[in-house]
Design a protein around this motif. Structure first.
Motif, PDB file in Angstrom:
ATOM      1  N   GLU A 180       0.976  -1.297  -0.124  1.00 16.64           N
ATOM      2  CA  GLU A 180       0.077  -0.080   0.044  1.00 16.64           C
ATOM      3  C   GLU A 180       0.945   1.370   0.041  1.00 16.64           C
ATOM      4  O   GLU A 180       1.797   1.238   0.657  1.00 16.64           O
ATOM      5  CB  GLU A 180      -0.906  -0.002   1.388  1.00 16.64           C
ATOM      6  CG  GLU A 180      -1.831   1.041   1.189  1.00 16.64           C
ATOM      7  CD  GLU A 180      -2.976   1.087   0.222  1.00 16.64           C
ATOM      8  OE1 GLU A 180      -3.337   2.064  -0.187  1.00 16.64           O
ATOM      9  OE2 GLU A 180      -3.458   0.002  -0.105  1.00 16.64           O
ATOM     10  N   THR A 197       2.218  -9.375  -1.909  1.00 18.17           N
ATOM     11  CA  THR A 197       1.843  -8.272  -0.814  1.00 18.17           C
ATOM     12  C   THR A 197       1.678  -8.841   0.612  1.00 18.17           C
ATOM     13  O   THR A 197       1.906  -9.941   1.032  1.00 18.17           O
ATOM     14  CB  THR A 197       0.222  -7.845  -1.163  1.00 18.17           C
ATOM     15  OG1 THR A 197      -0.437  -9.060  -1.128  1.00 18.17           O
ATOM     16  CG2 THR A 197       0.258  -7.275  -2.494  1.00 18.17           C
ATOM     17  N   LYS A 238       0.703  -9.614   4.355  1.00 19.55           N
ATOM     18  CA  LYS A 238      -0.610 -10.412   4.844  1.00 19.55           C
ATOM     19  C   LYS A 238      -1.194  -9.259   5.803  1.00 19.55           C
ATOM     20  O   LYS A 238      -0.714  -8.407   5.897  1.00 19.55           O
ATOM     21  CB  LYS A 238       0.146 -11.499   5.582  1.00 19.55           C
ATOM     22  CG  LYS A 238       0.441 -12.547   4.807  1.00 19.55           C
ATOM     23  CD  LYS A 238       0.649 -13.790   5.867  1.00 19.55           C
ATOM     24  CE  LYS A 238       1.006 -15.226   5.417  1.00 19.55           C
ATOM     25  NZ  LYS A 238       1.161 -16.205   6.225  1.00 19.55           N
ATOM     26  N   VAL A 239      -2.460  -9.705   5.636  1.00 25.05           N
ATOM     27  CA  VAL A 239      -3.532  -8.915   6.511  1.00 25.05           C
ATOM     28  C   VAL A 239      -2.839  -8.573   7.880  1.00 25.05           C
ATOM     29  O   VAL A 239      -2.260  -9.471   8.609  1.00 25.05           O
ATOM     30  CB  VAL A 239      -4.830  -9.702   6.706  1.00 25.05           C
ATOM     31  CG1 VAL A 239      -5.620  -8.873   7.744  1.00 25.05           C
ATOM     32  CG2 VAL A 239      -5.472 -10.200   5.330  1.00 25.05           C
ATOM     33  N   TYR A 285      -0.259  -3.777   4.089  1.00 28.00           N
ATOM     34  CA  TYR A 285      -1.316  -4.731   3.387  1.00 28.00           C
ATOM     35  C   TYR A 285      -2.087  -3.940   2.349  1.00 28.00           C
ATOM     36  O   TYR A 285      -2.666  -3.053   2.334  1.00 28.00           O
ATOM     37  CB  TYR A 285      -2.225  -5.101   4.420  1.00 28.00           C
ATOM     38  CG  TYR A 285      -3.605  -5.832   4.276  1.00 28.00           C
ATOM     39  CD1 TYR A 285      -3.465  -7.231   3.664  1.00 28.00           C
ATOM     40  CD2 TYR A 285      -4.767  -5.501   4.213  1.00 28.00           C
ATOM     41  CE1 TYR A 285      -4.189  -7.945   3.276  1.00 28.00           C
ATOM     42  CE2 TYR A 285      -5.843  -5.895   3.902  1.00 28.00           C
ATOM     43  CZ  TYR A 285      -5.841  -7.201   3.398  1.00 28.00           C
ATOM     44  OH  TYR A 285      -7.000  -7.929   2.940  1.00 28.00           O
ATOM     45  N   VAL A 286      -2.470  -4.881   1.155  1.00 28.18           N
ATOM     46  CA  VAL A 286      -3.098  -4.464   0.231  1.00 28.18           C
ATOM     47  C   VAL A 286      -4.528  -5.410   0.105  1.00 28.18           C
ATOM     48  O   VAL A 286      -4.139  -6.445   0.083  1.00 28.18           O
ATOM     49  CB  VAL A 286      -2.382  -4.538  -1.231  1.00 28.18           C
ATOM     50  CG1 VAL A 286      -3.311  -4.033  -2.343  1.00 28.18           C
ATOM     51  CG2 VAL A 286      -1.162  -3.770  -1.014  1.00 28.18           C
ATOM     52  N   GLU A 287      -5.493  -4.799   0.001  1.00 29.91           N
ATOM     53  CA  GLU A 287      -6.573  -5.514  -0.060  1.00 29.91           C
ATOM     54  C   GLU A 287      -6.672  -6.380  -1.458  1.00 29.91           C
ATOM     55  O   GLU A 287      -6.538  -5.898  -2.497  1.00 29.91           O
ATOM     56  CB  GLU A 287      -7.984  -4.666  -0.289  1.00 29.91           C
ATOM     57  CG  GLU A 287      -8.220  -4.071   1.231  1.00 29.91           C
ATOM     58  CD  GLU A 287      -8.911  -4.802   2.174  1.00 29.91           C
ATOM     59  OE1 GLU A 287      -9.693  -5.872   1.715  1.00 29.91           O
ATOM     60  OE2 GLU A 287      -8.943  -4.485   3.343  1.00 29.91           O
ATOM     61  N   PHE A 288      -7.347  -7.716  -1.336  1.00 30.39           N
ATOM     62  CA  PHE A 288      -7.390  -8.587  -2.707  1.00 30.39           C
ATOM     63  C   PHE A 288      -8.263  -7.926  -3.515  1.00 30.39           C
ATOM     64  O   PHE A 288      -7.882  -7.911  -4.839  1.00 30.39           O
ATOM     65  CB  PHE A 288      -7.873 -10.058  -2.218  1.00 30.39           C
ATOM     66  CG  PHE A 288      -8.061 -10.719  -3.392  1.00 30.39           C
ATOM     67  CD1 PHE A 288      -6.842 -11.271  -4.024  1.00 30.39           C
ATOM     68  CD2 PHE A 288      -9.161 -10.969  -3.966  1.00 30.39           C
ATOM     69  CE1 PHE A 288      -6.991 -12.123  -5.127  1.00 30.39           C
ATOM     70  CE2 PHE A 288      -9.570 -11.749  -5.365  1.00 30.39           C
ATOM     71  CZ  PHE A 288      -8.435 -12.341  -5.585  1.00 30.39           C
ATOM     72  N   ALA A 289      -9.308  -7.312  -3.334  1.00 31.13           N
ATOM     73  CA  ALA A 289     -10.476  -6.540  -4.208  1.00 31.13           C
ATOM     74  C   ALA A 289      -9.497  -5.415  -4.865  1.00 31.13           C
ATOM     75  O   ALA A 289      -9.801  -5.200  -6.057  1.00 31.13           O
ATOM     76  CB  ALA A 289     -11.524  -5.931  -3.418  1.00 31.13           C
ATOM     77  N   ASP A 290      -8.426  -4.623  -4.236  1.00 29.31           N
ATOM     78  CA  ASP A 290      -7.688  -3.751  -4.988  1.00 29.31           C
ATOM     79  C   ASP A 290      -6.887  -4.454  -5.838  1.00 29.31           C
ATOM     80  O   ASP A 290      -6.688  -3.912  -6.948  1.00 29.31           O
ATOM     81  CB  ASP A 290      -6.992  -2.722  -4.017  1.00 29.31           C
ATOM     82  CG  ASP A 290      -7.771  -2.215  -2.921  1.00 29.31           C
ATOM     83  OD1 ASP A 290      -8.939  -1.843  -3.161  1.00 29.31           O
ATOM     84  OD2 ASP A 290      -7.232  -1.783  -1.976  1.00 29.31           O
ATOM     85  N   SER A 316      -6.952 -16.216  -6.234  1.00 30.58           N
ATOM     86  CA  SER A 316      -7.191 -16.103  -4.686  1.00 30.58           C
ATOM     87  C   SER A 316      -5.651 -15.905  -4.417  1.00 30.58           C
ATOM     88  O   SER A 316      -4.776 -16.376  -5.062  1.00 30.58           O
ATOM     89  CB  SER A 316      -8.011 -17.031  -3.990  1.00 30.58           C
ATOM     90  OG  SER A 316      -7.176 -18.267  -4.099  1.00 30.58           O
ATOM     91  N   THR A 364      -0.556 -13.511  -5.213  1.00 30.81           N
ATOM     92  CA  THR A 364      -1.791 -13.619  -5.855  1.00 30.81           C
ATOM     93  C   THR A 364      -1.254 -13.693  -7.246  1.00 30.81           C
ATOM     94  O   THR A 364      -0.310 -12.772  -7.779  1.00 30.81           O
ATOM     95  CB  THR A 364      -2.480 -12.128  -5.868  1.00 30.81           C
ATOM     96  OG1 THR A 364      -2.787 -12.043  -4.571  1.00 30.81           O
ATOM     97  CG2 THR A 364      -3.628 -12.438  -6.726  1.00 30.81           C
TER      98      THR A 364
END
Length: 141
Positions: free
Chosen positions: A62, A88, A90-91, A96-101, A115, A126
């Motif tokens: 991020e 990236t 991890k949570v 951290y970068v959201e998977f949706a992003d 995923s 990913t």
């Protein structure tokens, strides 16, 4: 992390001897890098090396440059069957970068995403690919 656990990271990324792999990004995990280099039996190449790659490892956090633009550039580094691994934090880890992003940036760059898979204590990978329909319509070096 033990060396055998790290090698599992390279296995999870489906990297093997003889593949040509480029690396993009400033962040990263030296144990993962070492495991990948052990698996491919070569050093990771910088993105500016003039040759198409079987895979690109893209370390992204991020706050880094625009991910979609970076993915477009990384796509130009791939051979016809190449893949991009976006690595990236991890949570809960800084950067951290959201998977949706990641998925949205991949779509903008014309890539399909899967995923995320944990590959190290602090990192998730990913897998991104050029969709097969786009491969037939594209020219690769």
């Amino acid at each position: 992390m033990t060396q055998s656990q790290t090698r599992t990271a390279a296995d999870r990324m489906e990297l093997e001897a003889g593949q040509f792999v480029k690396e993009i990004g400033e962040a990263g995990d030296d144990e993962v890098r070492d495991a990948v280099e052990d698996a491919i039996e070569e050093s990771l190449a910088p993105a500016d090396r003039e040759a198409t790659a079987d895979a690109v490892l893209l370390w992204f956090e991020e706050g880094d440059d625009d991910l979609a633009d970076t993915l477009v550039d990384a796509t130009a580094e791939l051979n016809e069957t190449g893949v991009i691994w976006v690595l990236t934090p991890k949570v809960g880890r800084p950067g951290y970068v959201e998977f949706a992003d990641i998925s949205e940036a991949a779509s903008v760059a014309g890539l399909a995403s899967t995923s995320g898979n944990p590959i190290a204590p602090d990192w998730t990978a990913t897998r991104l690919v050029v969709p097969k329909t786009d491969r037939r319509n594209s020219t690769f070096d």
